[in-house]
Structure formats: structure tokens, C-alpha cells
Design a protein around this motif. Sequence first.
Motif, PDB file in Angstrom:
ATOM      1  N   ASN A 107       0.863  -1.172   0.000  1.00  0.00           N
ATOM      2  CA  ASN A 107       0.000   0.000   0.000  1.00  0.00           C
ATOM      3  C   ASN A 107       0.906   1.230   0.000  1.00  0.00           C
ATOM      4  OD1 ASN A 107      -1.637   2.177   0.677  1.00  0.00           O
ATOM      5  ND2 ASN A 107      -2.916   0.970   2.064  1.00  0.00           N
ATOM      6  N   GLU A 108       0.855   2.003  -1.074  1.00  0.00           N
ATOM      7  CA  GLU A 108       1.796   3.131  -1.196  1.00  0.00           C
ATOM      8  C   GLU A 108       1.562   4.245  -0.180  1.00  0.00           C
ATOM      9  OE1 GLU A 108       0.070   5.561  -5.021  1.00  0.00           O
ATOM     10  OE2 GLU A 108       1.335   3.827  -5.380  1.00  0.00           O
ATOM     11  N   GLU A 109       0.515   4.156   0.622  1.00  0.00           N
ATOM     12  CA  GLU A 109       0.341   5.115   1.710  1.00  0.00           C
ATOM     13  C   GLU A 109       1.352   4.878   2.830  1.00  0.00           C
ATOM     14  OE1 GLU A 109      -3.660   5.476   3.225  1.00  0.00           O
ATOM     15  OE2 GLU A 109      -4.499   5.167   1.216  1.00  0.00           O
ATOM     16  N   PHE A 110       1.953   3.689   2.846  1.00  0.00           N
ATOM     17  CA  PHE A 110       2.842   3.321   3.952  1.00  0.00           C
ATOM     18  C   PHE A 110       4.285   3.065   3.530  1.00  0.00           C
ATOM     19  CE2 PHE A 110      -1.453   1.941   5.143  1.00  0.00           C
ATOM     20  CZ  PHE A 110      -1.635   2.745   6.249  1.00  0.00           C
ATOM     21  N   GLY A 111       4.589   3.176   2.251  1.00  0.00           N
ATOM     22  CA  GLY A 111       5.958   2.968   1.814  1.00  0.00           C
ATOM     23  C   GLY A 111       6.029   2.729   0.317  1.00  0.00           C
ATOM     24  N   PHE A 112       7.219   2.486  -0.139  1.00  0.00           N
ATOM     25  CA  PHE A 112       7.404   2.163  -1.549  1.00  0.00           C
ATOM     26  C   PHE A 112       6.798   0.805  -1.838  1.00  0.00           C
ATOM     27  CE2 PHE A 112      10.923   5.096  -0.747  1.00  0.00           C
ATOM     28  CZ  PHE A 112      10.781   5.969  -1.809  1.00  0.00           C
TER      29      PHE A 112
END
Length: 128
Positions: free
Chosen positions: A24-29
Motif C-alpha cells: 500500500n503506497e500510503e505506507f511505503g514504496f
Amino acid sequence: MKFEMTENGFQTETSFGTLQISGNEEFGFRPYQLLISSIAVCTGGVMRKVLERKRMPATSITIEVKDVYRNEEEASRVERVHLHFLIEGIEMTNEKMDKIMQVTDNNCSMYQSVKNCIEVVKTYEFVN
């Protein structure tokens, strides 16, 4: 490297800080972003060295990821990426640049690692 599970993915400590990786790109690459980044930056870095060795150092190289095709039927497998290089500060013919791109491909470890399973399309333009 050592990757530790977190609430939303994994992380690792590097000499530049903590690298957060998550689906999930909200939490990292996202992992595919790191894959594409590795191919793009390795290619750009090798191209830079080749140009310097040819005594035609670029003032700037910008790499745009124009397209990434992921096959949803095969676990969203990355099948094709289009990298577009904007090269500033040099003038040369397309024929010479095509040869430089070939030398770059032959010496880029990331490209060599994926060349038989991911189509890497490379285009370029010279910027004044």
C-alpha cells in the motif's frame, strides 16, 4: 540487508535511513516501484559513466518512466517498462547515441538481470 515486518509492510535500515516497503503506497514504496527504480537508475548511472568515458559528460540526465505494463492475470507481473531519457549538455547523432545505449545495456547489472523477462523500452531526447 535485513527486513523486519511492520504493521503495514516491511522496513530495513540503510546508511541513508529507514526504507519502508508496503503493498500500500500510503505506507511505503511498493515493491514494483523499487524494481522499476532499480532498472531506471542503474541504466542512467551506467549511461552517465559511458558518456564521461567518451569525454561527452552530460550536464543532466532525467529519466521519466513513461509506462509500466503489469499483467494482472499473472500476479501483476511487470512485463514491460518504458524509460525515456532527457539528456542535457551534449550533442551527438542518433547513431552514436544508439551505440552508447547498447554499451549501457551490456554493462547495467539491473537490466542484465531482467532482460529476458521484462521488456525494457528505452527512448531518449537531447535537451538544450
